[in-house]
Design an enzyme around this catalytic site. Structure first.
Site, short mmCIF file in Angstrom:
data_model
loop_
_atom_site.label_atom_id
_atom_site.label_comp_id
_atom_site.label_asym_id
_atom_site.label_seq_id
_atom_site.Cartn_x
_atom_site.Cartn_y
_atom_site.Cartn_z
N ALA A 82 0.83 -1.21 0.00
CA ALA A 82 0.00 0.00 0.00
C ALA A 82 0.87 1.26 0.00
O ALA A 82 0.47 2.30 -0.56
CB ALA A 82 -0.92 -0.01 1.21
N TYR A 84 3.38 2.40 -1.89
CA TYR A 84 3.83 1.89 -3.19
C TYR A 84 5.34 1.62 -3.34
O TYR A 84 5.73 0.56 -3.82
CB TYR A 84 3.38 2.82 -4.32
CG TYR A 84 1.87 2.84 -4.55
CD1 TYR A 84 1.02 1.98 -3.88
CD2 TYR A 84 1.32 3.74 -5.46
CE1 TYR A 84 -0.34 2.02 -4.08
CE2 TYR A 84 -0.05 3.78 -5.68
CZ TYR A 84 -0.89 2.91 -4.98
OH TYR A 84 -2.23 2.95 -5.19
N GLU A 91 12.02 -9.21 -10.74
CA GLU A 91 13.43 -9.50 -11.03
C GLU A 91 14.28 -9.40 -9.77
O GLU A 91 15.11 -10.27 -9.48
CB GLU A 91 13.98 -8.52 -12.07
CG GLU A 91 13.32 -8.61 -13.43
CD GLU A 91 12.09 -7.73 -13.57
OE1 GLU A 91 11.36 -7.54 -12.57
OE2 GLU A 91 11.85 -7.23 -14.68
N1 THU Z 1 7.29 -4.70 -12.39
C1 THU Z 1 8.12 -5.77 -12.28
O1 THU Z 1 7.99 -6.61 -11.37
N2 THU Z 1 9.08 -5.92 -13.20
C2 THU Z 1 9.23 -5.14 -14.30
O2 THU Z 1 10.10 -5.39 -15.12
C3 THU Z 1 8.37 -3.99 -14.50
C4 THU Z 1 7.41 -3.69 -13.40
C5 THU Z 1 6.20 -4.58 -11.42
C6 THU Z 1 6.33 -3.47 -10.42
C7 THU Z 1 4.88 -3.26 -10.05
O3 THU Z 1 4.51 -4.21 -9.06
C8 THU Z 1 4.12 -3.59 -11.32
O4 THU Z 1 5.00 -4.37 -12.10
C9 THU Z 1 3.66 -2.38 -12.10
O5 THU Z 1 4.70 -1.52 -12.33
#
Ligand code: THU
Length: 176
Positions: A82, A84, A91
């Protein structure tokens, strides 16, 4: 390379000559049928991990899977919060876990997959964010060899031979 450019200096146009350089990145684009057995196995792990994503805010489910030098597979997903910025991408969740669980076994290959807000696997290959690239870069240095990167999309998987290809002009500890 040297080229001529029209340069606007306080509204007055003049011609200057500047040196430029171009960095090109080789990317192999494979259909799922073209992936090797190991790559397919890793992709399946990354896809499965998307279903373990905790993403109640973005509804964007990312999965990552790494293969270590001894063949061990580790997978993880994005974990949101929550507050953010407290969440973490798939990754980094995966690589940090792999490095903390198996500190002496290097990462050999990473695969990333994502499902969009409709729950469908993304058409375009999913690229890691800048912060994840920085972490992957150090993971590669720590490994002492290149880490192959597979970015899955239903229209094709981008295969890069090294994290450095994801992130040219990198800052690393060699500058310190
Ligand atoms: N996110 C990832 O886990 N990896 C990425 O390569 C891009 C973005 C996640 C972060 C967040 O939880 C969601 O995707 C939206 O940005």
């Amino acid at each position: 390379m040297i080229f001529q450019k029209l340069y606007s200096n306080f509204g007055k146009k003049s011609e200057i000559t500047m040196k430029t350089t171009t960095i090109s990145i080789p990317i192999c684009i494979k259909d799922e049928a073209e992936l090797t057995v190991q790559e397919t196995q890793l992709l399946n792990e990354a896809k499965r991990a998307t279903y373990r994503s905790y993403s109640p805010y973005s509804h964007f489910s990312v999965g990552a899977a790494v293969e270590l030098d001894d063949g061990t597979l580790v997978s993880g997903s994005n974990q949101e919060n929550a507050a953010y910025p407290s969440g973490l991408c798939a990754e980094r969740t995966t690589v940090f876990y792999a490095n903390s669980r198996y500190p002496d076994v290097a990462v050999r290959r990473i695969c990333i997959a994502a499902r969009d807000t409709n729950g469908q696997f993304c058409r375009r290959p999913i690229p890691p964010c800048g912060a994840c690239r920085q972490v992957l870069l150090e993971t590669e240095q720590r490994a002492g060899h290149n880490i192959e990167v597979l970015l899955y999309g239903t229209e094709g998987t981008y295969c890069l031979r090294s994290v450095k290809d994801l992130m040219p002009l990198t800052f690393d500890s060699s500058y310190l």
